[in-house]
Design a protein around this motif. Structure first.
Motif, PDB file in Angstrom:
ATOM      1  N   PRO A  51       0.801  -1.227   0.000  1.00  0.00           N
ATOM      2  CA  PRO A  51       0.000   0.000   0.000  1.00  0.00           C
ATOM      3  C   PRO A  51       0.836   1.280   0.000  1.00  0.00           C
ATOM      4  CG  PRO A  51      -0.644  -1.429   1.816  1.00  0.00           C
ATOM      5  CD  PRO A  51       0.585  -2.015   1.205  1.00  0.00           C
ATOM      6  N   LEU A  52       2.126   1.167   0.281  1.00  0.00           N
ATOM      7  CA  LEU A  52       2.976   2.348   0.392  1.00  0.00           C
ATOM      8  C   LEU A  52       3.819   2.606  -0.855  1.00  0.00           C
ATOM      9  CD1 LEU A  52       4.270   1.631   3.987  1.00  0.00           C
ATOM     10  CD2 LEU A  52       2.340   3.064   3.313  1.00  0.00           C
ATOM     11  N   LYS A  53       3.773   1.694  -1.830  1.00  0.00           N
ATOM     12  CA  LYS A  53       4.623   1.825  -3.020  1.00  0.00           C
ATOM     13  C   LYS A  53       4.015   2.787  -4.026  1.00  0.00           C
ATOM     14  CE  LYS A  53       6.584  -2.808  -2.749  1.00  0.00           C
ATOM     15  NZ  LYS A  53       6.593  -4.151  -3.362  1.00  0.00           N
ATOM     16  N   GLN A  54       4.909   3.642  -4.562  1.00  0.00           N
ATOM     17  CA  GLN A  54       4.505   4.542  -5.640  1.00  0.00           C
ATOM     18  C   GLN A  54       5.352   4.242  -6.870  1.00  0.00           C
ATOM     19  OE1 GLN A  54       4.467   8.595  -4.224  1.00  0.00           O
ATOM     20  NE2 GLN A  54       2.468   8.318  -3.315  1.00  0.00           N
ATOM     21  N   SER A  55       5.970   5.223  -7.474  1.00  0.00           N
ATOM     22  CA  SER A  55       6.713   5.020  -8.711  1.00  0.00           C
ATOM     23  C   SER A  55       7.883   4.060  -8.496  1.00  0.00           C
ATOM     24  CB  SER A  55       7.196   6.351  -9.271  1.00  0.00           C
ATOM     25  OG  SER A  55       7.992   7.021  -8.326  1.00  0.00           O
ATOM     26  N   ARG A  56       8.153   3.237  -9.529  1.00  0.00           N
ATOM     27  CA  ARG A  56       9.133   2.156  -9.435  1.00  0.00           C
ATOM     28  C   ARG A  56      10.294   2.369 -10.406  1.00  0.00           C
ATOM     29  NH1 ARG A  56       8.168  -4.023 -11.389  1.00  0.00           N
ATOM     30  NH2 ARG A  56       9.128  -3.265 -13.271  1.00  0.00           N
ATOM     31  N   VAL A  57      11.483   1.988  -9.947  1.00  0.00           N
ATOM     32  CA  VAL A  57      12.678   1.948 -10.782  1.00  0.00           C
ATOM     33  C   VAL A  57      13.271   0.563 -10.607  1.00  0.00           C
ATOM     34  CG1 VAL A  57      14.994   2.897 -11.129  1.00  0.00           C
ATOM     35  CG2 VAL A  57      13.126   4.409 -10.466  1.00  0.00           C
ATOM     36  N   LYS A  58      13.686  -0.059 -11.709  1.00  0.00           N
ATOM     37  CA  LYS A  58      14.228  -1.424 -11.631  1.00  0.00           C
ATOM     38  C   LYS A  58      15.537  -1.490 -12.414  1.00  0.00           C
ATOM     39  CE  LYS A  58      13.081  -6.225 -12.502  1.00  0.00           C
ATOM     40  NZ  LYS A  58      12.090  -7.199 -12.915  1.00  0.00           N
ATOM     41  N   ASN A  59      16.513  -2.201 -11.829  1.00  0.00           N
ATOM     42  CA  ASN A  59      17.737  -2.518 -12.554  1.00  0.00           C
ATOM     43  C   ASN A  59      18.057  -3.983 -12.281  1.00  0.00           C
ATOM     44  OD1 ASN A  59      19.251  -2.733 -10.108  1.00  0.00           O
ATOM     45  ND2 ASN A  59      19.646  -0.527 -10.135  1.00  0.00           N
ATOM     46  N   LYS A  60      19.204  -4.459 -12.727  1.00  0.00           N
ATOM     47  CA  LYS A  60      19.495  -5.885 -12.565  1.00  0.00           C
ATOM     48  C   LYS A  60      19.775  -6.288 -11.123  1.00  0.00           C
ATOM     49  CE  LYS A  60      24.384  -5.630 -13.814  1.00  0.00           C
ATOM     50  NZ  LYS A  60      25.399  -6.155 -14.723  1.00  0.00           N
ATOM     51  N   TYR A  61      19.989  -5.314 -10.227  1.00  0.00           N
ATOM     52  CA  TYR A  61      20.297  -5.621  -8.848  1.00  0.00           C
ATOM     53  C   TYR A  61      19.105  -5.500  -7.906  1.00  0.00           C
ATOM     54  CZ  TYR A  61      24.958  -5.066 -10.707  1.00  0.00           C
ATOM     55  OH  TYR A  61      26.085  -5.181 -11.474  1.00  0.00           O
ATOM     56  N   MET A  62      18.191  -4.576  -8.193  1.00  0.00           N
ATOM     57  CA  MET A  62      17.084  -4.350  -7.265  1.00  0.00           C
ATOM     58  C   MET A  62      15.964  -3.550  -7.915  1.00  0.00           C
ATOM     59  SD  MET A  62      18.438  -1.275  -4.724  1.00  0.00           S
ATOM     60  CE  MET A  62      18.878  -2.449  -3.529  1.00  0.00           C
ATOM     61  N   GLU A  63      14.835  -3.551  -7.224  1.00  0.00           N
ATOM     62  CA  GLU A  63      13.714  -2.693  -7.558  1.00  0.00           C
ATOM     63  C   GLU A  63      13.567  -1.691  -6.416  1.00  0.00           C
ATOM     64  OE1 GLU A  63      10.028  -4.632  -9.352  1.00  0.00           O
ATOM     65  OE2 GLU A  63      11.029  -6.300  -8.334  1.00  0.00           O
ATOM     66  N   VAL A  64      13.225  -0.458  -6.759  1.00  0.00           N
ATOM     67  CA  VAL A  64      13.054   0.589  -5.753  1.00  0.00           C
ATOM     68  C   VAL A  64      11.768   1.345  -6.059  1.00  0.00           C
ATOM     69  CG1 VAL A  64      14.032   2.688  -4.746  1.00  0.00           C
ATOM     70  CG2 VAL A  64      15.549   0.845  -5.467  1.00  0.00           C
ATOM     71  N   TRP A  65      10.995   1.598  -5.021  1.00  0.00           N
ATOM     72  CA  TRP A  65       9.769   2.387  -5.134  1.00  0.00           C
ATOM     73  C   TRP A  65       9.886   3.597  -4.221  1.00  0.00           C
ATOM     74  CZ3 TRP A  65       9.960  -2.851  -4.774  1.00  0.00           C
ATOM     75  CH2 TRP A  65       9.300  -3.601  -5.751  1.00  0.00           C
ATOM     76  N   GLN A  66       9.355   4.720  -4.656  1.00  0.00           N
ATOM     77  CA  GLN A  66       9.184   5.845  -3.757  1.00  0.00           C
ATOM     78  C   GLN A  66       8.076   5.472  -2.784  1.00  0.00           C
ATOM     79  OE1 GLN A  66      12.189   7.366  -4.667  1.00  0.00           O
ATOM     80  NE2 GLN A  66      11.078   8.904  -3.563  1.00  0.00           N
ATOM     81  N   ALA A  67       8.215   5.870  -1.539  1.00  0.00           N
ATOM     82  CA  ALA A  67       7.201   5.584  -0.523  1.00  0.00           C
ATOM     83  C   ALA A  67       6.129   6.671  -0.560  1.00  0.00           C
ATOM     84  CB  ALA A  67       7.842   5.530   0.856  1.00  0.00           C
ATOM     85  N   SER A  68       4.905   6.284  -0.233  1.00  0.00           N
ATOM     86  CA  SER A  68       3.798   7.243  -0.260  1.00  0.00           C
ATOM     87  C   SER A  68       3.819   8.190   0.926  1.00  0.00           C
ATOM     88  CB  SER A  68       2.457   6.514  -0.336  1.00  0.00           C
ATOM     89  OG  SER A  68       2.319   5.616   0.737  1.00  0.00           O
ATOM     90  N   TYR A  69       4.603   7.886   1.955  1.00  0.00           N
ATOM     91  CA  TYR A  69       4.851   8.875   3.005  1.00  0.00           C
ATOM     92  C   TYR A  69       6.224   8.657   3.603  1.00  0.00           C
ATOM     93  CZ  TYR A  69       3.470   5.615   6.770  1.00  0.00           C
ATOM     94  OH  TYR A  69       3.379   4.559   7.635  1.00  0.00           O
ATOM     95  N   ASN A  70       6.785   9.742   4.110  1.00  0.00           N
ATOM     96  CA  ASN A  70       8.135   9.744   4.660  1.00  0.00           C
ATOM     97  C   ASN A  70       8.061   9.786   6.176  1.00  0.00           C
ATOM     98  OD1 ASN A  70       9.554   9.990   2.099  1.00  0.00           O
ATOM     99  ND2 ASN A  70       8.643  12.017   2.008  1.00  0.00           N
TER     100      ASN A  70
END
Length: 168
Positions: A51-70
């Protein structure tokens, strides 16, 4: 403490794959206490912080999402490495070591107060000028870790404090 987060998680989940929170969702999150947010992060570990995941970036090592709150600072992210574990992490940088350590100490004290009646154990490690305090229940539960130390920045002395929920 569960019901406020579950309500917010449900609202966020029902909103679909959007990159921003609605005003209503943001207001609900803003009205949660910091202890409720910590509890919500620990509970949302089980569903990969979905529920906290927003935009995603993926490379061969990992996936990263911006969080919906800090929770700490302005740079909260959810990452999934090759080992398929998800972690929620916030980091804030400081130009002065004393300020980074003061924020770290406040975060540790506050987290102790939030988790004190739930049986969490605490482990603190010091290593070459950095310090990490980890809160954990058992091997199957996510841990919560607060860290402060010097970054790898070459040009300036930059200190950071981070807050992370995930597996140890």
């Amino acid at each position: 403490m569960k019901s406020p987060f579950l309500l917010v998680a449900g609202v966020i989940t029902l909103s679909g794959c959007v990159n921003t929170l609605s005003q209503e969702q943001q207001t609900k999150i803003d009205n949660m206490t910091s202890c409720e947010k910590i509890q919500g992060l620990l509970e949302s570990y089980e569903n990969d912080f979905a529920p906290l995941k927003q935009s995603r970036v993926k490379n061969k090592y990992m996936e990263v999402w911006q969080a919906s709150y800090n929770l700490v600072g302005e740079n909260c992210q959810i990452s999934k490495g090759n080992n398929n574990t998800n972690n929620y992490m916030c980091q804030q940088n400081f130009s002065e070591k004393d300020l980074a350590v003061a924020i770290y100490s406040q975060a540790v004290d506050f987290t102790k107060n939030c988790l004190k009646e739930q049986g969490w154990r605490i482990k603190t490690e010091n290593n070459k000028g950095s310090v990490r305090t980890t809160f954990f229940l058992n091997e199957s539960s996510p841990s919560l870790s607060i860290h402060s130390g010097k970054t790898l920045a070459k040009l300036n002395d930059v200190w950071m404090t981070s807050f992370e929920v995930g597996k140890r």
